[in-house]
Motif scaffolding. Structure first.
Motif, PDB file in Angstrom:
ATOM      1  N   SER A 105       0.831  -1.219   0.000  1.00  0.00           N
ATOM      2  CA  SER A 105       0.000   0.000   0.000  1.00  0.00           C
ATOM      3  C   SER A 105       0.859   1.261   0.000  1.00  0.00           C
ATOM      4  O   SER A 105       0.513   2.251  -0.632  1.00  0.00           O
ATOM      5  CB  SER A 105      -0.917   0.015   1.227  1.00  0.00           C
ATOM      6  OG  SER A 105      -1.801  -1.080   1.182  1.00  0.00           O
ATOM      7  N   GLY A 106       2.002   1.215   0.706  1.00  0.00           N
ATOM      8  CA  GLY A 106       2.920   2.361   0.733  1.00  0.00           C
ATOM      9  C   GLY A 106       3.498   2.637  -0.645  1.00  0.00           C
ATOM     10  O   GLY A 106       3.547   3.796  -1.087  1.00  0.00           O
ATOM     11  N   GLY A 107       3.916   1.567  -1.330  1.00  0.00           N
ATOM     12  CA  GLY A 107       4.424   1.721  -2.696  1.00  0.00           C
ATOM     13  C   GLY A 107       3.354   2.273  -3.625  1.00  0.00           C
ATOM     14  O   GLY A 107       3.622   3.120  -4.484  1.00  0.00           O
ATOM     15  N   VAL A 108       2.109   1.813  -3.415  1.00  0.00           N
ATOM     16  CA  VAL A 108       0.965   2.284  -4.219  1.00  0.00           C
ATOM     17  C   VAL A 108       0.732   3.779  -3.996  1.00  0.00           C
ATOM     18  O   VAL A 108       0.503   4.531  -4.946  1.00  0.00           O
ATOM     19  CB  VAL A 108      -0.312   1.479  -3.864  1.00  0.00           C
ATOM     20  CG1 VAL A 108      -1.564   2.141  -4.420  1.00  0.00           C
ATOM     21  CG2 VAL A 108      -0.197   0.049  -4.386  1.00  0.00           C
ATOM     22  N   LEU A 109       0.806   4.237  -2.735  1.00  0.00           N
ATOM     23  CA  LEU A 109       0.616   5.667  -2.426  1.00  0.00           C
ATOM     24  C   LEU A 109       1.626   6.527  -3.177  1.00  0.00           C
ATOM     25  O   LEU A 109       1.294   7.592  -3.694  1.00  0.00           O
ATOM     26  CB  LEU A 109       0.765   5.912  -0.922  1.00  0.00           C
ATOM     27  CG  LEU A 109      -0.417   5.538  -0.030  1.00  0.00           C
ATOM     28  CD1 LEU A 109      -0.048   5.728   1.434  1.00  0.00           C
ATOM     29  CD2 LEU A 109      -1.647   6.370  -0.367  1.00  0.00           C
ATOM     30  N   GLY A 110       2.875   6.033  -3.234  1.00  0.00           N
ATOM     31  CA  GLY A 110       3.909   6.751  -3.971  1.00  0.00           C
ATOM     32  C   GLY A 110       3.581   6.858  -5.450  1.00  0.00           C
ATOM     33  O   GLY A 110       3.661   7.940  -6.048  1.00  0.00           O
ATOM     34  N   LEU A 111       3.147   5.729  -6.047  1.00  0.00           N
ATOM     35  CA  LEU A 111       2.796   5.725  -7.478  1.00  0.00           C
ATOM     36  C   LEU A 111       1.566   6.564  -7.757  1.00  0.00           C
ATOM     37  O   LEU A 111       1.501   7.273  -8.762  1.00  0.00           O
ATOM     38  CB  LEU A 111       2.553   4.279  -7.955  1.00  0.00           C
ATOM     39  CG  LEU A 111       3.784   3.424  -8.269  1.00  0.00           C
ATOM     40  CD1 LEU A 111       3.341   2.048  -8.746  1.00  0.00           C
ATOM     41  CD2 LEU A 111       4.673   4.067  -9.316  1.00  0.00           C
ATOM     42  N   GLU A 112       0.565   6.494  -6.846  1.00  0.00           N
ATOM     43  CA  GLU A 112      -0.686   7.246  -7.040  1.00  0.00           C
ATOM     44  C   GLU A 112      -0.441   8.751  -7.093  1.00  0.00           C
ATOM     45  O   GLU A 112      -1.145   9.473  -7.796  1.00  0.00           O
ATOM     46  CB  GLU A 112      -1.680   6.916  -5.926  1.00  0.00           C
ATOM     47  CG  GLU A 112      -2.416   5.608  -6.149  1.00  0.00           C
ATOM     48  CD  GLU A 112      -3.396   5.292  -5.025  1.00  0.00           C
ATOM     49  OE1 GLU A 112      -4.151   4.328  -5.182  1.00  0.00           O
ATOM     50  OE2 GLU A 112      -3.392   6.003  -3.995  1.00  0.00           O
ATOM     51  N   THR A 113       0.541   9.216  -6.327  1.00  0.00           N
ATOM     52  CA  THR A 113       0.871  10.645  -6.333  1.00  0.00           C
ATOM     53  C   THR A 113       1.309  11.095  -7.729  1.00  0.00           C
ATOM     54  O   THR A 113       1.107  12.232  -8.131  1.00  0.00           O
ATOM     55  CB  THR A 113       2.000  10.931  -5.305  1.00  0.00           C
ATOM     56  OG1 THR A 113       1.629  10.346  -4.053  1.00  0.00           O
ATOM     57  CG2 THR A 113       2.212  12.421  -5.099  1.00  0.00           C
ATOM     58  N   ILE A 114       1.898  10.147  -8.484  1.00  0.00           N
ATOM     59  CA  ILE A 114       2.407  10.475  -9.826  1.00  0.00           C
ATOM     60  C   ILE A 114       1.411  10.124 -10.930  1.00  0.00           C
ATOM     61  O   ILE A 114       1.150  10.923 -11.828  1.00  0.00           O
ATOM     62  CB  ILE A 114       3.753   9.733 -10.084  1.00  0.00           C
ATOM     63  CG1 ILE A 114       4.798  10.165  -9.039  1.00  0.00           C
ATOM     64  CG2 ILE A 114       4.283  10.019 -11.492  1.00  0.00           C
ATOM     65  CD1 ILE A 114       6.056   9.332  -9.022  1.00  0.00           C
TER      66      ILE A 114
END
Length: 409
Positions: A105-114
């Motif tokens: 989920s943390g990795g997803v949050l990073g990608l979602e920001t972009i």
């Protein structure tokens, strides 16, 4: 430079394991709520982690066994051995399955920001496709079963993560004298005690002691390699600690109190320092998520194999079955946005109890001439070890206090 890279070992993998989204979130909240004043707790965590991880690496190189294998063979009392193995399997295997959802989920949050939030609907459930993408990347890297490839990918991601958070911290133009004051003058209040516990607890991680002892024997086989292992451990953990400090420093620049996670921090930095700060932080969060999403299942597989007497080869079917199970659970919880609160609470309790148990066992085993010969602990190493054991016991009590509301403090 070529020799330096040739002698990089599992140290960066250990750093990658402790800088997950949980660490990023705790460091973010520390910076937002307390500014630079808790940097000393991070410095203490780095020293404690170096001391314990050096012991773990030395044990792995000299014995050529993983920590869980040695626990199984060295504890002679069958009742104590059974209890210890059950506790370790519960905390590491079940715990890592719970934490894996947070890593992805943390990795997803990073990608979602972009890239935004590309959800799809399957049988009426909204499914986050980015969780599946990160899970697939982790699966491919682990399934190939090539330690050298895994090491190179994780080293690359750790460097990317370090640069991302370092640049973000520099962009906030921090007050250097205040940073040194926060580092060298310990102070905390009742309001900050849980954050201090969080900073130490997310850095001194029990499963890393198992992971490190198992991975060093993939890289090094001779006692003459100990000097490389020590250098690798110190450099990687100091680098990891600096990343955590950079997150605290970045978060301290935010005046708003409406920051609850690293993705909020990315959005909060944008109006102050431009869209570039948001992207650097997002890349760092993605790298933190994916590195922990790879190392958590790997650690669980090493622990289960050692406790149950299986072959701990990366290509072994039983070994693969453990990390596949952990990874699939993580992808499932993350993609369906299920929050396994009770499991995470259980993992938190088990890890809180496990840290002093494993630290105590590690110090005991590091003093056994039958296992380590002339490479057993020195008096100085034992003094540091016992101080850290005392801190870990306090941390354990504080964790139980927090989860069960015992009002001990």
């Amino acid at each position: 430079m070529k020799t330096l890279f040739k002698n990089i070992g599992p140290g960066p993998l250990v750093a990658a394991a402790f800088i997950g989204p949980g660490t990023v979130t705790v460091c973010t909240l520390s910076g937002v709520n307390f500014g630079y004043s808790l940097l000393w707790a991070m410095l203490l965590s780095i020293i404690a982690t170096i001391v314990l991880q050096e012991m773990s690496a030395r044990l792995g190189i000299i014995s050529q066994k993983g920590l869980s294998e040695i626990i199984r063979t060295e504890i002679k009392n069958p009742i104590l051995k059974g209890f210890t193995i059950v506790l370790i399997l519960s905390a590491i295997v079940i715990g890592n399955a719970a934490y894996e959802a947070g890593n992805i989920s943390g990795g997803v949050l990073g990608l979602e920001t972009i890239v935004g939030n590309p959800n799809i609907e399957i049988a009426g459930f909204p499914v986050n496709t980015l969780s599946i993408v990160i899970g697939a990347i982790a699966f491919i890297l682990l399934y190939i079963g090539n330690y050298k490839l895994l090491e190179k990918v994780l080293v690359g991601l750790v460097i990317l993560m370090s640069l991302a958070f370092l640049i973000t911290a520099i962009m906030t133009k921090p007050n250097i004298s205040e940073i040194f004051k926060g580092l060298l003058i310990p102070k905390f209040s009742n309001d900050s005690i849980l954050t201090v516990i969080g900073l130490i607890g997310t850095t001194v991680v029990p499963y890393n002691l198992f992971l490190h002892a198992s991975l060093v024997k993939e890289k090094w086989h001779k006692t003459s390699d100990l000097k490389y292992a020590r250098k690798d451990t110190v450099i990687a953990i100091v680098l990891g600690g600096l990343v955590s400090m950079c997150i605290i420093i970045s978060a301290a620049a935010i005046q708003s109190q409406d920051i609850n996670s690293a993705s909020d921090l990315a959005k909060g930095l944008e109006p102050l320092f431009g869209s570039f700060s948001k992207y650097f932080l997002a890349i760092g969060l993605f790298a933190a998520g994916i590195t922990s999403a790879i190392t958590a299942p790997l650690a669980a597989a090493y622990v289960a194999s050692g406790c149950l007497g299986w072959n701990s080869n990366l290509k072994s079917k039983k070994f693969k079955s453990v990390w596949i199970f952990i990874l699939l659970l993580g992808v499932l919880f993350s993609s369906l946005a299920i929050k396994p609160i009770d499991i995470i609470k259980f993992a938190q309790v088990a890890n809180g109890i496990l840290l002093p148990v494993i630290a105590g066992f590690l110090i005991w085993i590091m003093n056994k001439t039958s296992v380590l010969g002339i490479h057993k602990n020195t008096i100085k190493q034992n003094i540091f070890g016992f101080i850290i054991l005392g801190i870990s016991i306090l941390l354990s009590v504080a964790t139980l206090n927090k989860v069960f509301h015992l009002n001990i403090f």
